[in-house]
Design a protein around this motif. Structure first.
Motif, PDB file in Angstrom:
ATOM      1  N   LEU A 118      -1.974   8.043   0.028  1.00 54.01           N
ATOM      2  CA  LEU A 118      -2.346   6.698   0.460  1.00 54.01           C
ATOM      3  C   LEU A 118      -3.850   6.471   0.298  1.00 54.01           C
ATOM      4  N   ILE A 119      -4.652   7.402   0.766  1.00 56.33           N
ATOM      5  CA  ILE A 119      -6.105   7.272   0.648  1.00 56.33           C
ATOM      6  C   ILE A 119      -6.530   7.351  -0.820  1.00 56.33           C
ATOM      7  N   GLY A 120      -5.952   8.288  -1.564  1.00 53.55           N
ATOM      8  CA  GLY A 120      -6.269   8.419  -2.988  1.00 53.55           C
ATOM      9  C   GLY A 120      -5.903   7.188  -3.778  1.00 53.55           C
ATOM     10  N   SER A 121      -4.746   6.592  -3.473  1.00 54.83           N
ATOM     11  CA  SER A 121      -4.341   5.387  -4.199  1.00 54.83           C
ATOM     12  C   SER A 121      -5.219   4.203  -3.836  1.00 54.83           C
ATOM     13  N   LEU A 122      -5.709   4.142  -2.604  1.00 56.56           N
ATOM     14  CA  LEU A 122      -6.634   3.072  -2.227  1.00 56.56           C
ATOM     15  C   LEU A 122      -7.945   3.177  -3.001  1.00 56.56           C
ATOM     16  N   ILE A 123      -8.501   4.374  -3.067  1.00 54.53           N
ATOM     17  CA  ILE A 123      -9.744   4.574  -3.818  1.00 54.53           C
ATOM     18  C   ILE A 123      -9.522   4.297  -5.296  1.00 54.53           C
ATOM     19  N   TYR A 124      -8.407   4.774  -5.832  1.00 56.20           N
ATOM     20  CA  TYR A 124      -8.079   4.567  -7.243  1.00 56.20           C
ATOM     21  C   TYR A 124      -7.888   3.078  -7.543  1.00 56.20           C
ATOM     22  N   SER A 125      -7.267   2.347  -6.633  1.00 52.31           N
ATOM     23  CA  SER A 125      -7.072   0.907  -6.822  1.00 52.31           C
ATOM     24  C   SER A 125      -8.404   0.164  -6.813  1.00 52.31           C
ATOM     25  N   PHE A 161      -2.227  18.052 -11.398  1.00 51.96           N
ATOM     26  CA  PHE A 161      -2.653  16.921 -10.576  1.00 51.96           C
ATOM     27  C   PHE A 161      -1.927  17.063  -9.248  1.00 51.96           C
ATOM     28  N   ASN A 162      -2.679  17.385  -8.195  1.00 58.21           N
ATOM     29  CA  ASN A 162      -2.072  17.682  -6.897  1.00 58.21           C
ATOM     30  C   ASN A 162      -2.566  16.738  -5.817  1.00 58.21           C
ATOM     31  N   VAL A 163      -1.651  16.347  -4.946  1.00 61.71           N
ATOM     32  CA  VAL A 163      -1.965  15.551  -3.764  1.00 61.71           C
ATOM     33  C   VAL A 163      -1.368  16.308  -2.581  1.00 61.71           C
ATOM     34  N   THR A 164      -2.156  16.517  -1.521  1.00 58.23           N
ATOM     35  CA  THR A 164      -1.722  17.385  -0.431  1.00 58.23           C
ATOM     36  C   THR A 164      -0.614  16.797   0.425  1.00 58.23           C
ATOM     37  N   GLY A 165      -0.480  15.503   0.468  1.00 57.20           N
ATOM     38  CA  GLY A 165       0.568  14.879   1.271  1.00 57.20           C
ATOM     39  C   GLY A 165       0.578  13.381   1.063  1.00 57.20           C
ATOM     40  N   PHE A 166       1.471  12.708   1.798  1.00 61.33           N
ATOM     41  CA  PHE A 166       1.578  11.268   1.612  1.00 61.33           C
ATOM     42  C   PHE A 166       0.347  10.537   2.129  1.00 61.33           C
ATOM     43  N   PHE A 219       0.833  -1.205   0.000  1.00 63.73           N
ATOM     44  CA  PHE A 219       0.000   0.000   0.000  1.00 63.73           C
ATOM     45  C   PHE A 219       0.869   1.257   0.000  1.00 63.73           C
ATOM     46  N   VAL A 220       1.973   1.204   0.710  1.00 61.23           N
ATOM     47  CA  VAL A 220       2.902   2.338   0.753  1.00 61.23           C
ATOM     48  C   VAL A 220       3.540   2.539  -0.618  1.00 61.23           C
ATOM     49  N   ILE A 221       3.876   1.448  -1.290  1.00 63.10           N
ATOM     50  CA  ILE A 221       4.467   1.546  -2.628  1.00 63.10           C
ATOM     51  C   ILE A 221       3.446   2.138  -3.602  1.00 63.10           C
ATOM     52  N   ASN A 222       2.189   1.698  -3.521  1.00 70.00           N
ATOM     53  CA  ASN A 222       1.148   2.268  -4.382  1.00 70.00           C
ATOM     54  C   ASN A 222       0.979   3.762  -4.121  1.00 70.00           C
ATOM     55  N   ALA A 223       0.998   4.136  -2.855  1.00 65.57           N
ATOM     56  CA  ALA A 223       0.881   5.555  -2.516  1.00 65.57           C
ATOM     57  C   ALA A 223       2.075   6.340  -3.045  1.00 65.57           C
ATOM     58  N   ALA A 224       3.254   5.747  -2.996  1.00 66.22           N
ATOM     59  CA  ALA A 224       4.454   6.422  -3.517  1.00 66.22           C
ATOM     60  C   ALA A 224       4.346   6.656  -5.023  1.00 66.22           C
ATOM     61  N   MET A 225       3.795   5.689  -5.751  1.00 70.51           N
ATOM     62  CA  MET A 225       3.612   5.852  -7.200  1.00 70.51           C
ATOM     63  C   MET A 225       2.586   6.951  -7.489  1.00 70.51           C
ATOM     64  N   PHE A 226       1.529   6.986  -6.699  1.00 69.23           N
ATOM     65  CA  PHE A 226       0.483   7.998  -6.840  1.00 69.23           C
ATOM     66  C   PHE A 226       1.051   9.387  -6.546  1.00 69.23           C
ATOM     67  N   TYR A 227       1.822   9.480  -5.472  1.00 68.48           N
ATOM     68  CA  TYR A 227       2.427  10.750  -5.064  1.00 68.48           C
ATOM     69  C   TYR A 227       3.486  11.203  -6.076  1.00 68.48           C
ATOM     70  N   ALA A 228       4.251  10.266  -6.607  1.00 69.78           N
ATOM     71  CA  ALA A 228       5.274  10.600  -7.606  1.00 69.78           C
ATOM     72  C   ALA A 228       4.628  11.137  -8.880  1.00 69.78           C
ATOM     73  N   ALA A 229       3.519  10.541  -9.289  1.00 66.40           N
ATOM     74  CA  ALA A 229       2.816  11.031 -10.478  1.00 66.40           C
ATOM     75  C   ALA A 229       2.309  12.452 -10.245  1.00 66.40           C
TER      76      ALA A 229
END
Length: 117
Positions: free
Chosen positions: A93-100, A84-89, A67-77
């Protein structure tokens, strides 16, 4: 054709994530298309390397570190793209979970729309 439909649906899923969760912001559908492409490229190119490098931690956490790796990919993008903005890690994490979750639903729908012969 299948690839283009999946790409469009993933871009729509990214817009859904932005509407459901305030920590993720996507300016337009065009931005969502580019962001979905970048996330896909990062997941295809960088994620396998990260999974291999963090295998001991992943095994120790019984797979939860993925899950942390998925969040890192989401944050890196989000870091690469301007609209395309994400407020923090945590938001990543929450955004990547919903996206997954959306991606899993899209994959099931794609299998039903385009069955393999």
């Amino acid at each position: 054709m299948k690839l283009i439909v999946r790409w469009m649906l993933l871009a729509a899923a990214l817009l859904l994530v932005a509407n459901l969760y305030g920590g993720v912001e996507v300016k337009s559908f065009g931005t969502a298309l580019i962001a979905a492409l970048v996330i896909g490229l990062f997941n295809a190119l960088l994620r396998p390397i990260l999974v291999l490098l963090t295998l001991p931690v992943t095994l120790l956490t019984v797979g939860l570190f993925l899950f942390v790796i998925n969040a890192a990919m989401f944050y890196a993008a989000a870091s690469v793209l301007g609209d395309f903005n994400v407020t923090g890690f945590g938001a990543a994490l929450i955004g990547s979970l919903i996206y997954s979750l959306c991606s899993m639903v899209i994959d099931v729908a794609m299998e039903r729309m385009f069955p393999d012969r």
